[in-house]
Design a protein around this motif. Structure first.
Motif, short mmCIF file in Angstrom:
data_model
loop_
_atom_site.label_atom_id
_atom_site.label_comp_id
_atom_site.label_asym_id
_atom_site.label_seq_id
_atom_site.Cartn_x
_atom_site.Cartn_y
_atom_site.Cartn_z
N GLU A 138 -16.24 3.90 -5.34
CA GLU A 138 -15.52 4.86 -4.51
C GLU A 138 -15.25 6.19 -5.21
O GLU A 138 -15.25 7.25 -4.58
N ASP A 139 -15.04 6.15 -6.52
CA ASP A 139 -14.66 7.37 -7.23
C ASP A 139 -15.84 8.24 -7.65
O ASP A 139 -15.66 9.32 -8.22
N GLU A 140 -17.08 7.80 -7.37
CA GLU A 140 -18.25 8.58 -7.76
C GLU A 140 -18.64 9.56 -6.66
O GLU A 140 -18.45 9.30 -5.47
N LYS A 172 -17.04 11.48 -2.63
CA LYS A 172 -15.95 10.86 -3.36
C LYS A 172 -14.93 10.32 -2.38
O LYS A 172 -14.63 10.94 -1.36
N GLY A 173 -14.40 9.14 -2.66
CA GLY A 173 -13.43 8.52 -1.77
C GLY A 173 -14.05 7.60 -0.74
O GLY A 173 -13.34 6.97 0.05
#
Length: 261
Positions: A122-124, A244-245
């Motif tokens: 998720e953070d990439e 992102k997210g």
């Protein structure tokens, strides 16, 4: 008279037929059951229902990703020189890449494959450059092989080229692209027996990597050998984006500018 387009077995079918028995040694996690560049033996057989991607081997300093025992991807012998963390996550997700159904050659790119099933951390956040080749080889040929880098179908016709010479050029061009970096995945299908149309695609870490590959000597040689083999040869370009997210990817048309690194 109805014209049908014959084709040799897909490389994944060659690998499946060559898969060792339970008593034979188990392939390592860094190699496919059969070298995807090995010259295949053309014979008849059932069509391949699952067409796996041909993934570039990870850099030697990156731990290998275990291959699934069911429908494993094909893996190149040549290793990428480097890979960034987000592209490594994509590489792992692409182990399960496949078309939705047999109509991929006539389906819009964003609907042709199981993009919605690919998940990344998720953070990439990252963008990759995709090139699509929709092609149709010239009618009347007796068979074809898939060009392993430029992603096109080459006619096996005595009026054109000796197969061994072109196959060797294709192998070297593909290895050259992986060795020089940027080529994450290459996928190609099987020509439609009625229309002769096919689709192939590759995913690059950046547009700069793809452009650089066009000037490599083995690529230029293979393109020269293959230039007279097609009736239709259309290029499409897309951006594969991981916001992102979110854990999923999205496909948009390329409208200019740089993509990736």
């Amino acid at each position: 008279m109805t014209l049908t387009f014959a084709h040799p077995p897909h490389l994944s079918e060659v690998a499946r037929r060559a898969k060792p028995s339970s008593s034979a040694p188990t392939p390592s996690a860094t190699s496919s059951p059969e070298d995807p560049h090995q010259l295949p033996v053309y014979d008849s057989g059932a069509p391949v229902l699952y067409l796996p991607p041909l993934l570039s081997s990870l850099p030697k300093n990156v731990p290998a990703v275990p291959l699934s025992s069911e429908n494993p991807p094909l893996i190149t012998e040549t290793h990428l020189p480097d890979i960034d963390p987000a592209s490594l996550s994509l590489h792992k997700a692409l182990h399960n890449f496949h078309p939705i159904d047999a109509n991929y050659a006539s389906t819009p790119y964003k609907n042709a494959f199981n993009w919605s099933q690919l998940t990344l951390p998720e953070d990439e956040e990252r963008e990759w450059y995709c090139v699509v080749f929709r092609s149709k080889r010239k009618a009347g040929s007796d068979g074809g092989c898939q060009y392993l880098f430029q992603l096109v179908i080459v006619v096996l016709n005595s009026l054109f080229l000796p197969f061994e010479a072109l196959y060797e050029a294709d192998k070297k061009a593909h290895e050259e692209a992986v060795r020089n970096g940027g080529l994450i995945m290459y996928w190609y299908g099987i020509p439609n027996q009625e229309t002769g149309m096919n689709l192939a695609t590759c995913i690059w870490q950046s547009r700069k990597h793809a452009i650089a590959a066009n000037s490599r000597p083995h690529h230029l040689k293979a393109m020269k050998l293959a230039k007279d083999s097609y009736e239709i040869y259309n290029l499409e370009r897309y951006v594969l984006r991981k916001p992102k997210g979110d854990t999923h990817v999205e496909i948009t048309s390329f409208d200019g500018g740089e993509v990736g690194w």
